[in-house]
Design a protein around this motif. Structure first.
Motif, PDB file in Angstrom:
ATOM      1  N   TYR A   1       0.835  -1.212   0.000  1.00  0.00           N
ATOM      2  CA  TYR A   1       0.000   0.000   0.000  1.00  0.00           C
ATOM      3  C   TYR A   1       0.864   1.254   0.000  1.00  0.00           C
ATOM      4  CZ  TYR A   1      -3.415   3.461   1.618  1.00  0.00           C
ATOM      5  OH  TYR A   1      -4.209   4.569   1.740  1.00  0.00           O
ATOM      6  N   ASP A   2       1.856   1.291   0.857  1.00  0.00           N
ATOM      7  CA  ASP A   2       2.690   2.489   0.967  1.00  0.00           C
ATOM      8  C   ASP A   2       3.521   2.704  -0.290  1.00  0.00           C
ATOM      9  OD1 ASP A   2       3.621   4.610   2.958  1.00  0.00           O
ATOM     10  OD2 ASP A   2       5.531   3.747   2.324  1.00  0.00           O
ATOM     11  N   SER A   3       4.116   1.626  -0.811  1.00  0.00           N
ATOM     12  CA  SER A   3       4.953   1.779  -2.005  1.00  0.00           C
ATOM     13  C   SER A   3       4.122   2.136  -3.232  1.00  0.00           C
ATOM     14  CB  SER A   3       5.744   0.486  -2.258  1.00  0.00           C
ATOM     15  OG  SER A   3       4.876  -0.620  -2.424  1.00  0.00           O
ATOM     16  N   THR A   4       2.928   1.525  -3.370  1.00  0.00           N
ATOM     17  CA  THR A   4       2.061   1.846  -4.513  1.00  0.00           C
ATOM     18  C   THR A   4       1.545   3.273  -4.416  1.00  0.00           C
ATOM     19  OG1 THR A   4       1.356  -0.477  -4.580  1.00  0.00           O
ATOM     20  CG2 THR A   4       0.028   1.109  -5.804  1.00  0.00           C
ATOM     21  N   LYS A   5       1.185   3.691  -3.218  1.00  0.00           N
ATOM     22  CA  LYS A   5       0.708   5.063  -3.026  1.00  0.00           C
ATOM     23  C   LYS A   5       1.793   6.073  -3.386  1.00  0.00           C
ATOM     24  CE  LYS A   5       0.326   6.518   1.136  1.00  0.00           C
ATOM     25  NZ  LYS A   5      -0.092   6.699   2.551  1.00  0.00           N
ATOM     26  N   ASN A   6       3.018   5.822  -2.943  1.00  0.00           N
ATOM     27  CA  ASN A   6       4.118   6.732  -3.271  1.00  0.00           C
ATOM     28  C   ASN A   6       4.418   6.744  -4.765  1.00  0.00           C
ATOM     29  OD1 ASN A   6       4.417   7.419  -0.568  1.00  0.00           O
ATOM     30  ND2 ASN A   6       5.957   5.839  -0.189  1.00  0.00           N
ATOM     31  N   LEU A   7       4.170   5.612  -5.425  1.00  0.00           N
ATOM     32  CA  LEU A   7       4.379   5.533  -6.874  1.00  0.00           C
ATOM     33  C   LEU A   7       3.310   6.314  -7.635  1.00  0.00           C
ATOM     34  CD1 LEU A   7       5.956   4.223  -9.258  1.00  0.00           C
ATOM     35  CD2 LEU A   7       4.336   2.323  -9.121  1.00  0.00           C
TER      36      LEU A   7
ATOM     37  N   LEU B   1      -6.685   3.074  -5.428  1.00  0.00           N
ATOM     38  CA  LEU B   1      -5.974   2.116  -6.271  1.00  0.00           C
ATOM     39  C   LEU B   1      -4.877   1.395  -5.494  1.00  0.00           C
ATOM     40  CD1 LEU B   1      -5.660   4.196  -9.582  1.00  0.00           C
ATOM     41  CD2 LEU B   1      -7.240   2.319  -9.084  1.00  0.00           C
ATOM     42  N   ALA B   2      -4.204   2.127  -4.626  1.00  0.00           N
ATOM     43  CA  ALA B   2      -3.153   1.500  -3.809  1.00  0.00           C
ATOM     44  C   ALA B   2      -3.743   0.467  -2.865  1.00  0.00           C
ATOM     45  CB  ALA B   2      -2.396   2.568  -3.027  1.00  0.00           C
TER      46      ALA B   2
ATOM     47  N   HIS C   1     -13.961  -3.634   0.252  1.00  0.00           N
ATOM     48  CA  HIS C   1     -13.907  -3.247   1.671  1.00  0.00           C
ATOM     49  C   HIS C   1     -12.696  -2.363   1.942  1.00  0.00           C
ATOM     50  CE1 HIS C   1     -14.711  -4.016   6.021  1.00  0.00           C
ATOM     51  NE2 HIS C   1     -13.414  -3.732   6.098  1.00  0.00           N
ATOM     52  N   VAL C   2     -11.521  -2.843   1.543  1.00  0.00           N
ATOM     53  CA  VAL C   2     -10.315  -2.043   1.798  1.00  0.00           C
ATOM     54  C   VAL C   2     -10.273  -0.809   0.919  1.00  0.00           C
ATOM     55  CG1 VAL C   2      -8.969  -4.006   2.616  1.00  0.00           C
ATOM     56  CG2 VAL C   2      -8.961  -3.466   0.185  1.00  0.00           C
ATOM     57  N   ALA C   3     -10.943  -0.868  -0.252  1.00  0.00           N
ATOM     58  CA  ALA C   3     -10.995   0.301  -1.123  1.00  0.00           C
ATOM     59  C   ALA C   3     -11.786   1.428  -0.474  1.00  0.00           C
ATOM     60  CB  ALA C   3     -11.614  -0.067  -2.468  1.00  0.00           C
ATOM     61  N   ILE C   4     -12.650   1.083   0.467  1.00  0.00           N
ATOM     62  CA  ILE C   4     -13.393   2.093   1.215  1.00  0.00           C
ATOM     63  C   ILE C   4     -12.670   2.445   2.511  1.00  0.00           C
ATOM     64  CG2 ILE C   4     -15.544   2.562   2.451  1.00  0.00           C
ATOM     65  CD1 ILE C   4     -16.954   0.742   0.442  1.00  0.00           C
ATOM     66  N   GLN C   5     -12.209   1.418   3.232  1.00  0.00           N
ATOM     67  CA  GLN C   5     -11.696   1.638   4.586  1.00  0.00           C
ATOM     68  C   GLN C   5     -10.436   2.509   4.623  1.00  0.00           C
ATOM     69  OE1 GLN C   5     -10.632  -1.921   6.724  1.00  0.00           O
ATOM     70  NE2 GLN C   5      -9.705  -0.767   8.410  1.00  0.00           N
ATOM     71  N   PHE C   6      -9.403   2.134   3.877  1.00  0.00           N
ATOM     72  CA  PHE C   6      -8.121   2.813   4.041  1.00  0.00           C
ATOM     73  C   PHE C   6      -8.084   4.214   3.430  1.00  0.00           C
ATOM     74  CE2 PHE C   6      -6.921  -1.403   5.296  1.00  0.00           C
ATOM     75  CZ  PHE C   6      -5.963  -1.173   6.253  1.00  0.00           C
ATOM     76  N   PRO C   7      -8.646   4.426   2.238  1.00  0.00           N
ATOM     77  CA  PRO C   7      -8.715   5.821   1.778  1.00  0.00           C
ATOM     78  C   PRO C   7      -9.543   6.698   2.711  1.00  0.00           C
ATOM     79  CG  PRO C   7      -9.033   4.324  -0.063  1.00  0.00           C
ATOM     80  CD  PRO C   7      -9.055   3.486   1.178  1.00  0.00           C
TER      81      PRO C   7
END
Length: 403
Positions: free
Chosen positions: A144-150, A164-165, A237-243
């Motif tokens: 998640y962190d590496s994709t978000k930074n990308l 997306l991350a 679920h995670v597409a809603i929760q973490f963003p």
């Protein structure tokens, strides 16, 4: 006389020979103890080592530790939730009577498990749960962190980048750990010998490794990926929760997930907990039915063993009848097919047999379990990230002082 009255030699050269100047001594005597004490300190050495760790490894370690902590805290609630979700899926083929509900709510289900299995029953599946949380959160947090930074430099919309991350991280962790979660679900849905036949699954595993061995021998490698499709649907679920968590944390603290405030030592514990609760409740309410579908598919045996004393089938054990493998004809000419086949078929069967409420079996218990689990996970993760940042700063300071 003249010799007796002559001036004695000056004492100045003698001290100069045996007493070095203060300026020459002080740096040598002070630098050696300082260097020795700095590098001999375990904390300082740890700080220097941490300072050189890549962020992906740190996120993986923090995520795994956070998952383990939440697993230990919430395992009993996870067992109760699994029993409620799987209720009704083990009825024998010939059973035509009314569906008898054994597990009723959080306290009712806990009471039944306590009476039949004791404390050990509330911790069934803890082994694979902990075994699964380590790679799940390690893969998720690092990806998640590496994709978000990308994606951040390429997208102006930070919400879309986080979504997306989270989907990419969730997909990676699901593919890696689905076999472990299938075993965990099987163990948690396993009941004692005192339970009624209607609610007894067609298997018995002694422990985690026994479950892996028997499932591979009797059902093949495909059994470990039962419920993979609804599990991938769970990416919503995670597409809603973490963003949403990052959005709320930014609103409350001005910091993203895993970030620390360099200007202050204050930790926004209440804000982190509140952001976690709101994001988890929203995501769970919106996506809960997929968990019931996943549990039903994971607890369904793909094919009964050819040589079995239990005569198991897809729909539960029937000691009076031998069940043939799926796809073959039984004595009455009917094809022996599993009860649950794919997402649409599983939805149709549940609707016909149990009604729409079955899609929300155990939701209240799941909410009671999921929210504390999420809070434990995020508080642990954020705490470890804070500790890492402090050690990293200390390690850099130590290196600068010893240069």
């Amino acid at each position: 006389m003249s010799t007796h009255n002559s001036e004695p030699p000056s004492p100045t050269p003698v001290p100069d020979r045996y007493a070095p100047s203060v300026v020459a001594v002080e740096p040598r005597d002070m630098s050696r103890p300082n260097t020795h004490s700095t590098w001999s300190s375990p904390v300082a050495r740890l700080a220097v080592s941490v300072a050189h760790l890549p962020d992906s490894s740190v996120n993986a370690l923090c995520g795994a530790s956070a998952g383990v902590a939440s697993g230990i805290v919430t395992c009993p609630l996870d067992v109760i939730k699994t029993r409620l979700q799987a209720q009704g899926s083990f009825r024998p083929r010939k059973y035509t009577g009314p569906a008898r509900v054994v597990y009723k709510g959080l306290t009712g289900t806990a009471r039944v498990i306590w009476v039949e299995d004791g404390l050990r029953g509330l911790y069934r599946g803890l082994g694979p749960m902990l075994l699964g949380y380590i790679p799940t959160w390690a893969v998720y947090m690092s990806t998640y962190d590496s994709t978000k930074n990308l994606l951040y430099p390429q997208m102006e919309n930070k919400w879309l980048a986080r979504t997306l991350a989270s989907i990419a991280a969730g997909g990676c962790s699901t593919l890696v750990t689905n076999p472990i979660w299938v075993v965990k679900t099987r163990l948690m849905s396993q009941v004692s010998a005192r339970a009624s036949d209607e609610h007894r699954p067609p298997w018995h595993y002694k422990n985690t490794f026994d479950a892996f061995r028997k499932m591979y021998a009797k059902e093949g490698i495909a059994s470990f990926y039962s419920g993979l499709t609804p599990a991938l649907l769970g990416l919503t679920h995670v597409a809603i929760q973490f963003p949403l968590y990052e959005f709320l944390k930014m609103k409350f603290t001005g910091l993203e997930m895993g970030q620390t405030d360099a200007k202050t030592e204050d930790v926004h514990w209440f804000a982190i907990a509140l952001a976690t609760v709101l994001s988890k409740m929203t995501a769970t309410s919106a996506t809960y039915p997929h968990e019931v579908l996943r549990t039903r598919l994971q607890t369904q045996q793909r094919s009964p063993p050819s040589q079995s004393d239990n005569h198991v089938s897809f729909r539960g054990g029937d000691p009076q009848q031998t069940i043939r493998p799926p796809g073959t004809a039984s004595s009455d000419g009917m094809i022996n097919l599993p009860r649950y086949r794919g997402i649409l078929r599983t939805c149709t069967v549940i609707l016909q047999e149990e009604g729409w409420r079955a899609f929300y079996n155990g939701m209240g218990t799941n909410m009671v379990r999921a929210v504390p689990a999420a809070v434990t996970t995020m508080l642990t993760f954020e705490s470890l990230k804070i500790v890492h940042q402090k050690l990293k700063n200390e390690g850099k300071r130590v290196e600068e002082d010893t240069e």
